[in-house]
Write a protein that holds these residues in place. Structure first.
Motif, PDB file in Angstrom:
ATOM      1  N   THR A 156      -9.634  -3.787  -9.431  1.00 43.02           N
ATOM      2  CA  THR A 156     -10.868  -3.476  -8.130  1.00 43.02           C
ATOM      3  C   THR A 156     -10.162  -3.195  -6.798  1.00 43.02           C
ATOM      4  OG1 THR A 156     -12.425  -5.041  -9.537  1.00 43.02           O
ATOM      5  CG2 THR A 156     -12.942  -4.650  -7.258  1.00 43.02           C
ATOM      6  N   LEU A 157     -10.555  -2.627  -6.131  1.00 46.70           N
ATOM      7  CA  LEU A 157     -10.037  -2.364  -4.677  1.00 46.70           C
ATOM      8  C   LEU A 157     -11.146  -3.169  -3.947  1.00 46.70           C
ATOM      9  CD1 LEU A 157      -8.444  -0.942  -2.364  1.00 46.70           C
ATOM     10  CD2 LEU A 157     -10.069   1.041  -2.682  1.00 46.70           C
ATOM     11  N   TYR A 158     -10.657  -4.105  -3.031  1.00 43.21           N
ATOM     12  CA  TYR A 158     -11.666  -4.903  -2.100  1.00 43.21           C
ATOM     13  C   TYR A 158     -11.733  -4.217  -0.705  1.00 43.21           C
ATOM     14  CZ  TYR A 158     -12.466  -8.305  -5.818  1.00 43.21           C
ATOM     15  OH  TYR A 158     -12.759  -8.760  -7.011  1.00 43.21           O
ATOM     16  N   LEU A 159     -12.578  -4.296  -0.221  1.00 39.79           N
ATOM     17  CA  LEU A 159     -12.885  -3.897   1.084  1.00 39.79           C
ATOM     18  C   LEU A 159     -12.824  -4.688   2.244  1.00 39.79           C
ATOM     19  CD1 LEU A 159     -15.902  -1.276   0.066  1.00 39.79           C
ATOM     20  CD2 LEU A 159     -13.455  -0.883   0.098  1.00 39.79           C
ATOM     21  N   PRO A 160     -12.027  -4.459   3.345  1.00 44.09           N
ATOM     22  CA  PRO A 160     -12.147  -5.234   4.383  1.00 44.09           C
ATOM     23  C   PRO A 160     -13.337  -5.518   5.022  1.00 44.09           C
ATOM     24  CG  PRO A 160     -11.126  -3.229   4.853  1.00 44.09           C
ATOM     25  CD  PRO A 160     -11.327  -3.230   3.559  1.00 44.09           C
ATOM     26  N   PHE A 161     -13.529  -6.356   5.962  1.00 45.71           N
ATOM     27  CA  PHE A 161     -14.821  -6.670   6.822  1.00 45.71           C
ATOM     28  C   PHE A 161     -16.143  -6.971   5.744  1.00 45.71           C
ATOM     29  CE2 PHE A 161     -12.416  -3.181   8.776  1.00 45.71           C
ATOM     30  CZ  PHE A 161     -11.625  -3.996   9.740  1.00 45.71           C
ATOM     31  N   LEU A 162     -16.070  -6.839   4.693  1.00 42.74           N
ATOM     32  CA  LEU A 162     -17.004  -7.040   3.770  1.00 42.74           C
ATOM     33  C   LEU A 162     -16.788  -8.144   2.663  1.00 42.74           C
ATOM     34  CD1 LEU A 162     -18.271  -3.538   2.792  1.00 42.74           C
ATOM     35  CD2 LEU A 162     -19.194  -5.030   4.624  1.00 42.74           C
ATOM     36  N   LYS A 163     -17.679  -9.286   2.699  1.00 47.00           N
ATOM     37  CA  LYS A 163     -17.466 -10.538   1.877  1.00 47.00           C
ATOM     38  C   LYS A 163     -17.569 -10.085   0.482  1.00 47.00           C
ATOM     39  CE  LYS A 163     -18.442 -15.348   1.489  1.00 47.00           C
ATOM     40  NZ  LYS A 163     -19.416 -16.578   1.976  1.00 47.00           N
ATOM     41  N   ASP A 164     -16.497 -10.249  -0.522  1.00 46.42           N
ATOM     42  CA  ASP A 164     -16.146 -10.017  -1.503  1.00 46.42           C
ATOM     43  C   ASP A 164     -16.890  -8.744  -2.273  1.00 46.42           C
ATOM     44  OD1 ASP A 164     -14.885 -12.176  -2.969  1.00 46.42           O
ATOM     45  OD2 ASP A 164     -16.501 -13.338  -2.876  1.00 46.42           O
ATOM     46  N   ALA A 165     -16.738  -7.736  -1.391  1.00 44.09           N
ATOM     47  CA  ALA A 165     -17.073  -6.410  -1.843  1.00 44.09           C
ATOM     48  C   ALA A 165     -16.070  -5.493  -2.159  1.00 44.09           C
ATOM     49  CB  ALA A 165     -17.738  -5.690  -0.646  1.00 44.09           C
ATOM     50  N   GLY A 166     -16.182  -4.886  -3.158  1.00 47.41           N
ATOM     51  CA  GLY A 166     -14.998  -4.204  -4.123  1.00 47.41           C
ATOM     52  C   GLY A 166     -15.568  -2.996  -5.036  1.00 47.41           C
ATOM     53  N   LEU A 167     -14.517  -2.009  -5.096  1.00 46.98           N
ATOM     54  CA  LEU A 167     -14.930  -1.080  -5.922  1.00 46.98           C
ATOM     55  C   LEU A 167     -14.072  -1.198  -7.282  1.00 46.98           C
ATOM     56  CD1 LEU A 167     -14.960   1.607  -3.438  1.00 46.98           C
ATOM     57  CD2 LEU A 167     -16.804   0.687  -4.124  1.00 46.98           C
ATOM     58  N   TYR A 168     -14.687  -1.126  -8.339  1.00 52.39           N
ATOM     59  CA  TYR A 168     -13.861  -1.214  -9.645  1.00 52.39           C
ATOM     60  C   TYR A 168     -13.357   0.234  -9.955  1.00 52.39           C
ATOM     61  CZ  TYR A 168     -12.458  -1.677 -14.393  1.00 52.39           C
ATOM     62  OH  TYR A 168     -11.682  -1.874 -15.774  1.00 52.39           O
ATOM     63  N   LEU A 169     -12.040   0.215 -10.076  1.00 56.37           N
ATOM     64  CA  LEU A 169     -11.447   1.820 -10.217  1.00 56.37           C
ATOM     65  C   LEU A 169     -10.970   1.852 -11.458  1.00 56.37           C
ATOM     66  CD1 LEU A 169      -9.447   1.988  -6.608  1.00 56.37           C
ATOM     67  CD2 LEU A 169     -11.828   2.795  -7.272  1.00 56.37           C
ATOM     68  N   GLY A 170     -10.850   0.759 -12.452  1.00 58.07           N
ATOM     69  CA  GLY A 170     -10.201   1.070 -13.613  1.00 58.07           C
ATOM     70  C   GLY A 170      -8.782   1.372 -13.623  1.00 58.07           C
ATOM     71  N   PHE A 171      -8.663   2.317 -14.388  1.00 56.29           N
ATOM     72  CA  PHE A 171      -7.152   3.041 -14.413  1.00 56.29           C
ATOM     73  C   PHE A 171      -6.777   3.836 -13.159  1.00 56.29           C
ATOM     74  CE2 PHE A 171      -4.136   6.458 -15.377  1.00 56.29           C
ATOM     75  CZ  PHE A 171      -3.110   5.693 -16.047  1.00 56.29           C
ATOM     76  N   GLY A 172      -7.813   4.294 -12.554  1.00 56.40           N
ATOM     77  CA  GLY A 172      -7.642   4.857 -11.086  1.00 56.40           C
ATOM     78  C   GLY A 172      -6.913   3.974 -10.009  1.00 56.40           C
ATOM     79  N   TYR A 173      -7.144   2.701 -10.220  1.00 57.13           N
ATOM     80  CA  TYR A 173      -6.517   1.432  -9.415  1.00 57.13           C
ATOM     81  C   TYR A 173      -5.015   1.593  -9.675  1.00 57.13           C
ATOM     82  CZ  TYR A 173      -5.336  -2.899  -7.206  1.00 57.13           C
ATOM     83  OH  TYR A 173      -4.918  -3.747  -6.408  1.00 57.13           O
ATOM     84  N   ILE A 174      -4.434   1.725 -10.764  1.00 57.20           N
ATOM     85  CA  ILE A 174      -2.872   1.950 -11.087  1.00 57.20           C
ATOM     86  C   ILE A 174      -2.461   3.086 -10.257  1.00 57.20           C
ATOM     87  CG2 ILE A 174      -1.231   2.201 -12.764  1.00 57.20           C
ATOM     88  CD1 ILE A 174      -2.943   0.946 -14.699  1.00 57.20           C
ATOM     89  N   ILE A 175      -3.350   4.196 -10.360  1.00 63.51           N
ATOM     90  CA  ILE A 175      -2.538   5.409  -9.533  1.00 63.51           C
ATOM     91  C   ILE A 175      -2.739   5.112  -8.049  1.00 63.51           C
ATOM     92  CG2 ILE A 175      -3.094   7.809  -9.073  1.00 63.51           C
ATOM     93  CD1 ILE A 175      -4.122   8.062 -11.639  1.00 63.51           C
ATOM     94  N   PHE A 176      -4.028   4.391  -7.512  1.00 61.69           N
ATOM     95  CA  PHE A 176      -3.958   4.248  -6.195  1.00 61.69           C
ATOM     96  C   PHE A 176      -3.082   3.086  -5.601  1.00 61.69           C
ATOM     97  CE2 PHE A 176      -5.646   1.118  -2.976  1.00 61.69           C
ATOM     98  CZ  PHE A 176      -5.961   1.968  -1.744  1.00 61.69           C
ATOM     99  N   GLY A 177      -2.771   2.146  -6.346  1.00 65.09           N
ATOM    100  CA  GLY A 177      -1.904   1.164  -6.001  1.00 65.09           C
ATOM    101  C   GLY A 177      -0.243   1.387  -5.943  1.00 65.09           C
ATOM    102  N   ALA A 178      -0.016   2.427  -7.061  1.00 64.71           N
ATOM    103  CA  ALA A 178       1.287   3.094  -7.043  1.00 64.71           C
ATOM    104  C   ALA A 178       1.490   3.914  -5.929  1.00 64.71           C
ATOM    105  CB  ALA A 178       1.512   3.706  -8.345  1.00 64.71           C
ATOM    106  N   PHE A 179       0.352   4.482  -5.493  1.00 66.10           N
ATOM    107  CA  PHE A 179       0.595   5.068  -4.140  1.00 66.10           C
ATOM    108  C   PHE A 179       0.860   4.499  -2.934  1.00 66.10           C
ATOM    109  CE2 PHE A 179      -1.698   7.378  -0.481  1.00 66.10           C
ATOM    110  CZ  PHE A 179      -0.816   8.619  -0.668  1.00 66.10           C
TER     111      PHE A 179
END
Length: 357
Positions: A156-179
């Motif tokens: 999950t990609l957690y968003l700043p300025f928002l309390k416990d707000a996040g976007l579940y990216l699944g496998f896409g998170y691995i690509i995003f994190g690697a980037f």
């Protein structure tokens, strides 16, 4: 390692100190600093003996660099990696997977940078290893680390300025994190163009991320601040402490006029370390603010290349951005110190996001 031994002894008496992350983080700083200062002079002499003429200077860079930086040895990043790794393993909880993930990326990126530096020294060319090969290796290493981190704390990609707000990216998170990890490795690499320019901003960004890792790993602090709790991330403060101590020791020899350059060996490793800490703590977006100086340097290169290829005109006198200010007449020390100040301001702004929920 010492933590495990103290734990086996039941943290009796003075050994109780080793229970605390804050104590071990401080010890990691001092240990890495002492190691770097001790091996520094001998290591630099060894590099000079092996490299002879030192690091090849870019012919398309500032003309003054061909005179002032000629003959300075590179691969000084090995000093950072050795002192940081020894200190980290000595003071960390060796059962903490997040710390091992950070070490994996840091040493992996350091190995890629070493191959690049070695190629430059041997071939006497500033080009080094092919950019495509470098990026491929970086994404493989970063992707493996992000995948492992994700198995422990979700995708999950957690968003700043928002309390416990996040976007579940699944496998896409691995690509995003690697980037993010690979991108920051190269961003720090682009910034490392003047004596001491990259080292202090790395220290500032690492210290900020260390604070974030500590509070994210503490259930009370994370709940109070409204940030996502990451069990075990607090142990990264020890890794950060070792990184800071190693960088301070290196900076002693890298202060103008530099006796040694960190090279890609150091810059890629340090940038990868920052990116990995941000992924562990779920502060990938905030990293763009904390490490804003590295982002600006990277953007300046992208803008310069795109502008020249599309219009034939240059936006900056020279890229990356620090060379632009050199061309405007700023002295090297002026550019370095002012960029340090900008880095500190951005880090404080990033730290302030902890309470803006």
């Amino acid at each position: 390692m010492i933590f495990i031994l103290a734990k086996m002894a039941g943290f009796e008496g003075v050994l109780n100190l080793f229970r605390y992350i804050t104590f071990r983080s401080g010890a990691a700083v001092m240990t890495a600093l002492i190691i770097a200062l001790w091996i520094g002079p001998r290591f630099i002499l060894w590099l000079k003996g092996k490299q002879g003429k030192g690091q090849p200077i870019r012919s398309d860079g500032p003309a003054s660099h061909l005179l002032t930086k000629k003959g300075t040895p590179t691969m000084g990043g090995l000093m950072i990696l050795i002192s940081m790794t020894v200190s980290t393993v000595l003071w960390m909880d060796v059962t903490d997977g997040f710390t091992w993930a950070c070490l994996f990326v840091t040493l992996g990126f350091g190995a890629i940078g070493f191959m690049d530096d070695y190629d430059k020294v041997v071939k006497r060319s500033a080009k080094g290893v092919s950019g495509r090969i470098r990026l491929l290796l970086e994404f493989v290493i970063a992707g493996a680390a992000v995948w492992y981190i994700g198995t422990r704390d979700g995708h999950t990609l957690y968003l700043p300025f928002l309390k416990d707000a996040g976007l579940y990216l699944g496998f896409g998170y691995i690509i995003f994190g690697a980037f993010i990890v690979a991108g920051f490795g190269n961003a720090v690499n682009l910034t490392d163009g003047l004596d001491g320019l990259a080292t202090m901003p790395v220290i500032i960004a690492a210290l900020t991320l260390g604070v974030i890792a500590y509070v994210a790993g503490n259930i009370r602090f994370s709940d109070y601040l409204g940030i996502h709790h990451v069990p075990g991330s607090g142990e990264l403060a020890v890794f950060v402490g070792a990184l800071i101590g190693a960088c301070l020791g290196f900076l002693w020899f890298n202060a103008p006029p530099a006796a040694v350059f960190m090279g890609d060996t150091g810059s890629l490793a340090l940038g990868g370390a920052l990116g990995t800490i941000a992924v562990v703590t779920n502060h990938e977006i905030v990293l763009l603010l904390i490490g804003g100086l590295f982002v600006l340097e990277t953007v300046s290169v992208i803008v310069q290349v795109v502008s020249f290829k599309t219009t034939g005109k240059r936006v900056f006198k020279m890229a990356p951005l620090h060379h632009h200010y050199e061309q405007l007449g700023w002295s090297e020390s002026t550019v370095v110190i002012r960029f340090w100040i900008v880095s500190l301001i951005l880090a404080l702004a990033g730290l302030s996001t902890l309470k803006l929920r």
